[in-house]
Design an enzyme around this catalytic site. Sequence first.
Site, PDB file in Angstrom:
ATOM      1  N   LYS A   1       0.826  -1.268  -0.020  1.00  0.00           N
ATOM      2  CA  LYS A   1      -0.130   0.112   0.084  1.00  0.00           C
ATOM      3  C   LYS A   1       1.010   1.169  -0.013  1.00  0.00           C
ATOM      4  CE  LYS A   1      -2.097  -1.129   3.999  1.00  0.00           C
ATOM      5  NZ  LYS A   1      -1.434  -2.353   4.320  1.00  0.00           N
TER       6      LYS A   1
ATOM      7  N   ARG B   1      11.459  -1.200  11.628  1.00  0.00           N
ATOM      8  CA  ARG B   1      10.279  -0.913  12.316  1.00  0.00           C
ATOM      9  C   ARG B   1      10.240  -1.826  13.663  1.00  0.00           C
ATOM     10  NH1 ARG B   1       5.005  -0.211   8.428  1.00  0.00           N
ATOM     11  NH2 ARG B   1       4.479  -0.822  10.409  1.00  0.00           N
TER      12      ARG B   1
HETATM   13  P1  AMP Z   1       0.753   0.457   9.346  1.00  0.00           P
HETATM   14  O1  AMP Z   1       2.069   1.275   9.151  1.00  0.00           O
HETATM   15  O2  AMP Z   1      -0.503   0.924   8.617  1.00  0.00           O
HETATM   16  O3  AMP Z   1       1.234  -0.871   9.087  1.00  0.00           O
HETATM   17  O4  AMP Z   1       0.330   0.794  10.789  1.00  0.00           O
HETATM   18  C1  AMP Z   1       1.531   0.408  12.032  1.00  0.00           C
HETATM   19  C2  AMP Z   1       0.481   0.342  13.373  1.00  0.00           C
HETATM   20  O5  AMP Z   1      -0.115   1.501  13.468  1.00  0.00           O
HETATM   21  C3  AMP Z   1      -0.505  -0.578  13.186  1.00  0.00           C
HETATM   22  O6  AMP Z   1      -0.073  -2.104  13.185  1.00  0.00           O
HETATM   23  C4  AMP Z   1      -1.411  -0.251  14.334  1.00  0.00           C
HETATM   24  O7  AMP Z   1      -0.916  -0.391  15.528  1.00  0.00           O
HETATM   25  C5  AMP Z   1      -1.389   1.318  14.141  1.00  0.00           C
HETATM   26  N1  AMP Z   1      -2.377   1.721  13.086  1.00  0.00           N
HETATM   27  C6  AMP Z   1      -2.171   2.328  11.729  1.00  0.00           C
HETATM   28  N2  AMP Z   1      -3.045   2.543  11.363  1.00  0.00           N
HETATM   29  C7  AMP Z   1      -4.180   2.269  12.041  1.00  0.00           C
HETATM   30  C8  AMP Z   1      -5.760   2.235  12.037  1.00  0.00           C
HETATM   31  N3  AMP Z   1      -6.391   2.817  11.014  1.00  0.00           N
HETATM   32  N4  AMP Z   1      -6.392   1.982  13.380  1.00  0.00           N
HETATM   33  C9  AMP Z   1      -5.691   1.241  14.517  1.00  0.00           C
HETATM   34  N5  AMP Z   1      -4.400   1.197  14.407  1.00  0.00           N
HETATM   35  C10 AMP Z   1      -3.547   1.636  13.479  1.00  0.00           C
END
Ligand code: AMP
Length: 191
Positions: free
Chosen positions: A13, A138
């Site tokens: 994404k 990360r």
């Molecule tokens: P990502 O970079 O999108 O993989 O997000 C990393 C982490 O941020 C996720 O594993 C959640 O802990 C938190 N996070 C990101 N977006 C959301 C969302 N829309 N709702 C809840 N937690 C989120």
Amino acid sequence: MNIILLGPPGAGKGTQAARLVEKRDMIQLSTGDMLRAAKTSGTEMGKKVAEVMDRGELVTDEIVIGLIREQLEGDKKGGFIFDGFPRTLAQADALGELLSEFGEDLGAVIEMQVDDEVLVDRIVGRAAEAVAAGKTARADDNAESLKIRLMEYYKKTSPLIGYYHAKGELTSIDGLASMDEVEASIAKVLG
Ligand code: AMP
């Protein structure tokens, strides 16, 4: 046009959103990036979400909806790309309400389909690349957190596929194709 990129962690994404920003002057709204920024800058909210994020669990709907609302108040340029948001049905409902409040609509929801095994390889690879480049991986790019992130995706986020399908807004594309092919599939949806 405003779009949602929907897919599990590691589906690509962020990579595709970056291309849309560059080529179509769209605005990437990644709640993951916003939360990591809050974590790094040590704000109260950042401290509150740090452990939850590192474990691979979702932070509360209230927090991410608040973050998105702030961004919708700014310039929309070529349209918003919602990347990693919404992740729950409550967030999807809230986004619908926010968009109508701001006089916006949703042009498309693009589901990037990828096998679990590939996700694990991609994410472990992403962590290894970061380390090789002398950067810090990360905190949630490890096997333990990844398992939880995938479970969270299937339990809480994958119902959005049915939700947007029922609204006639969903297009599913093959996220396993090359980055250029995925980009072309997205371009076709955007027209
Ligand atoms: P990502 O970079 O999108 O993989 O997000 C990393 C982490 O941020 C996720 O594993 C959640 O802990 C938190 N996070 C990101 N977006 C959301 C969302 N829309 N709702 C809840 N937690 C989120």
